[in-house]
Design a protein around this motif. Structure first.
Motif, PDB file in Angstrom:
ATOM      1  N   TYR A 151       0.836  -1.201   0.000  1.00 25.92           N
ATOM      2  CA  TYR A 151       0.000   0.000   0.000  1.00 25.92           C
ATOM      3  C   TYR A 151       0.871   1.250   0.000  1.00 25.92           C
ATOM      4  O   TYR A 151       0.596   2.218  -0.723  1.00 25.92           O
ATOM      5  N   VAL A 152       1.936   1.248   0.793  1.00 29.74           N
ATOM      6  CA  VAL A 152       2.846   2.394   0.859  1.00 29.74           C
ATOM      7  C   VAL A 152       3.603   2.557  -0.453  1.00 29.74           C
ATOM      8  O   VAL A 152       3.743   3.657  -0.986  1.00 29.74           O
ATOM      9  N   ALA A 153       4.100   1.448  -0.999  1.00 29.17           N
ATOM     10  CA  ALA A 153       4.898   1.497  -2.217  1.00 29.17           C
ATOM     11  C   ALA A 153       4.081   1.916  -3.422  1.00 29.17           C
ATOM     12  O   ALA A 153       4.588   2.600  -4.317  1.00 29.17           O
ATOM     13  N   GLU A 154       2.794   1.525  -3.444  1.00 29.66           N
ATOM     14  CA  GLU A 154       1.967   1.787  -4.619  1.00 29.66           C
ATOM     15  C   GLU A 154       1.665   3.267  -4.794  1.00 29.66           C
ATOM     16  O   GLU A 154       1.597   3.770  -5.906  1.00 29.66           O
ATOM     17  N   ASP A 155       1.480   3.995  -3.682  1.00 28.22           N
ATOM     18  CA  ASP A 155       1.034   5.386  -3.766  1.00 28.22           C
ATOM     19  C   ASP A 155       1.893   6.270  -2.869  1.00 28.22           C
ATOM     20  O   ASP A 155       1.472   6.672  -1.780  1.00 28.22           O
ATOM     21  N   PRO A 156       3.122   6.610  -3.306  1.00 28.19           N
ATOM     22  CA  PRO A 156       4.015   7.420  -2.475  1.00 28.19           C
ATOM     23  C   PRO A 156       3.430   8.779  -2.103  1.00 28.19           C
ATOM     24  O   PRO A 156       3.713   9.308  -1.031  1.00 28.19           O
ATOM     25  N   ILE A 157       2.615   9.352  -2.990  1.00 28.83           N
ATOM     26  CA  ILE A 157       2.028  10.669  -2.700  1.00 28.83           C
ATOM     27  C   ILE A 157       1.091  10.592  -1.508  1.00 28.83           C
ATOM     28  O   ILE A 157       1.138  11.432  -0.598  1.00 28.83           O
ATOM     29  N   GLY A 180      -0.819 -10.087 -15.206  1.00 28.55           N
ATOM     30  CA  GLY A 180      -1.183 -10.177 -13.802  1.00 28.55           C
ATOM     31  C   GLY A 180       0.019 -10.038 -12.889  1.00 28.55           C
ATOM     32  O   GLY A 180      -0.017  -9.310 -11.885  1.00 28.55           O
ATOM     33  N   LYS A 181       1.105 -10.718 -13.219  1.00 25.75           N
ATOM     34  CA  LYS A 181       2.316 -10.637 -12.403  1.00 25.75           C
ATOM     35  C   LYS A 181       2.879  -9.217 -12.377  1.00 25.75           C
ATOM     36  O   LYS A 181       3.355  -8.749 -11.335  1.00 25.75           O
ATOM     37  N   LYS A 182       2.796  -8.540 -13.508  1.00 33.93           N
ATOM     38  CA  LYS A 182       3.286  -7.165 -13.568  1.00 33.93           C
ATOM     39  C   LYS A 182       2.474  -6.269 -12.648  1.00 33.93           C
ATOM     40  O   LYS A 182       3.025  -5.434 -11.926  1.00 33.93           O
ATOM     41  N   LEU A 183       1.154  -6.436 -12.634  1.00 36.13           N
ATOM     42  CA  LEU A 183       0.294  -5.657 -11.746  1.00 36.13           C
ATOM     43  C   LEU A 183       0.614  -5.937 -10.282  1.00 36.13           C
ATOM     44  O   LEU A 183       0.673  -5.011  -9.458  1.00 36.13           O
ATOM     45  N   ILE A 184       0.823  -7.199  -9.951  1.00 38.35           N
ATOM     46  CA  ILE A 184       1.159  -7.567  -8.576  1.00 38.35           C
ATOM     47  C   ILE A 184       2.447  -6.876  -8.140  1.00 38.35           C
ATOM     48  O   ILE A 184       2.538  -6.308  -7.049  1.00 38.35           O
ATOM     49  N   GLU A 185       3.451  -6.888  -8.995  1.00 39.19           N
ATOM     50  CA  GLU A 185       4.728  -6.247  -8.673  1.00 39.19           C
ATOM     51  C   GLU A 185       4.600  -4.731  -8.606  1.00 39.19           C
ATOM     52  O   GLU A 185       5.231  -4.080  -7.767  1.00 39.19           O
ATOM     53  N   GLU A 186       3.769  -4.140  -9.468  1.00 38.76           N
ATOM     54  CA  GLU A 186       3.572  -2.687  -9.451  1.00 38.76           C
ATOM     55  C   GLU A 186       2.912  -2.223  -8.160  1.00 38.76           C
ATOM     56  O   GLU A 186       3.054  -1.073  -7.760  1.00 38.76           O
ATOM     57  N   HIS A 187       2.183  -3.108  -7.511  1.00 40.16           N
ATOM     58  CA  HIS A 187       1.541  -2.774  -6.241  1.00 40.16           C
ATOM     59  C   HIS A 187       2.478  -2.974  -5.057  1.00 40.16           C
ATOM     60  O   HIS A 187       2.068  -2.799  -3.907  1.00 40.16           O
TER      61      HIS A 187
END
Length: 291
Positions: free
Chosen positions: A204-210, A272-279
């Motif tokens: 959650y922290v990594a996904e949205d730094p702002i 799907g894996k890319k989305l998981i890593e992006e989160h």
């Protein structure tokens, strides 16, 4: 085929607790409930999946791992997202009702401990965290040069993250800990409270730094004399040396498995894996299904 996207915010503290992606085809309607740690990721996976296959209708809500598991027991969900395994009591409840489940472990998560950005502390030991969350240390002056009472921002007992932290630290939480409904509410509480400390999903922290501006992620020292490790350090997670890391689960009703299978396959696809890593989560090499 026409696709409709609806976002609704019925519970304070959840960023996107409900998502409906609707179209025709009742046999392809999936209900997914549970972990707030996984809810934002689940929403984005569902959005991308239904773009590729608009014959599916997926409804997603958060509320905690316990709520998702209870929803399976009550026939109110096909998939329960959970940041913890089933308890022995829950296993017995499913057995008593003759409900078979399929278990999917699809990613690895890390729990981050956060404080206000201006609090003069950057790292903390596991032992000290246990003393804080159990109420044995109540003032920051016992640790740093700051005479502030410690305010704890935690999760409700139905939360898988709550259970995970409690088990890892082998403690009972102090009754003084504030019980929040999700990651967003904890972040906002700590932002506004210079004396606060809370725990959230690192993804959650990594996904949205702002959204996370105003807080500081503490590095964790497992034992005195060892190096401090950040939950945002992907290499450390890959090496499985961060103390507060765990697998993420999806419990699926066995009778819903054939309907759900295309969505699970999408999670394991390159997209799907890319989305998981992006989160901010991590892909496991030993993804598994168990019945």
């Amino acid at each position: 085929m026409k696709q409709r996207l609806i976002k609704w915010f019925p519970l304070v503290g959840l960023v996107v607790p409900w998502l409906g992606i609707s179209c025709s085809g009742g046999n392809n309607s999936i209900k997914m409930k549970g972990s707030d740690t996984e809810v934002n990721l689940a929403v984005n996976l569902a959005e991308k999946f239904t773009e590729q296959d608009p014959n599916f209708s997926i409804a997603i809500s958060g509320g905690g791992s316990g709520l998702g598991i209870t929803s399976l027991l009550n026939g109110q969900a096909d998939i329960a997202n959970s940041s913890r395994p089933l308890s022995e009591e829950e296993q017995q409840q499913f057995k008593k009702k003759n409900i078979l489940l399929k278990t999917v472990i699809f990613a690895e998560d890390a729990t981050a401990f956060v404080v206000h950005k201006d609090l003069p502390i950057a790292e903390i030991t596991v032992e000290t965290l246990g003393k804080i969350l159990s109420g044995n240390i109540t003032n920051w002056s016992e640790l740093i040069d700051a005479d502030y009472p410690i305010n704890i921002y935690g999760r409700q007992s139905s939360s898988g993250t709550h259970s995970f932290v409690k088990k890892k630290l082998a403690i009972e939480f102090t009754n003084a800990a504030k019980e929040m409904t999700g990651n967003a509410q904890i972040i906002e509480g700590v932002k506004a409270d210079r004396t606060g400390i809370g725990y959230v999903g690192a993804g959650y922290v990594a996904e949205d730094p702002i959204a996370s501006q105003g807080i500081k992620v503490l590095k964790i020292i497992e034992k005195e004399g060892e190096h401090a490790i950040s939950p945002l350090d992907q290499e450390a997670i890959n090496q499985r040396i961060y103390f507060f890391q765990r697998p993420l689960y999806q419990f699926v009703l066995a009778e819903s498995w054939e309907k759900v299978r295309p969505f699970i396959a999408f999670e394991r696809s390159a997209t799907g894996k890319k989305l998981i890593e992006e989160h901010g989560y991590y892909i496991l090499n030993n993804q598994q299904d168990e019945i």
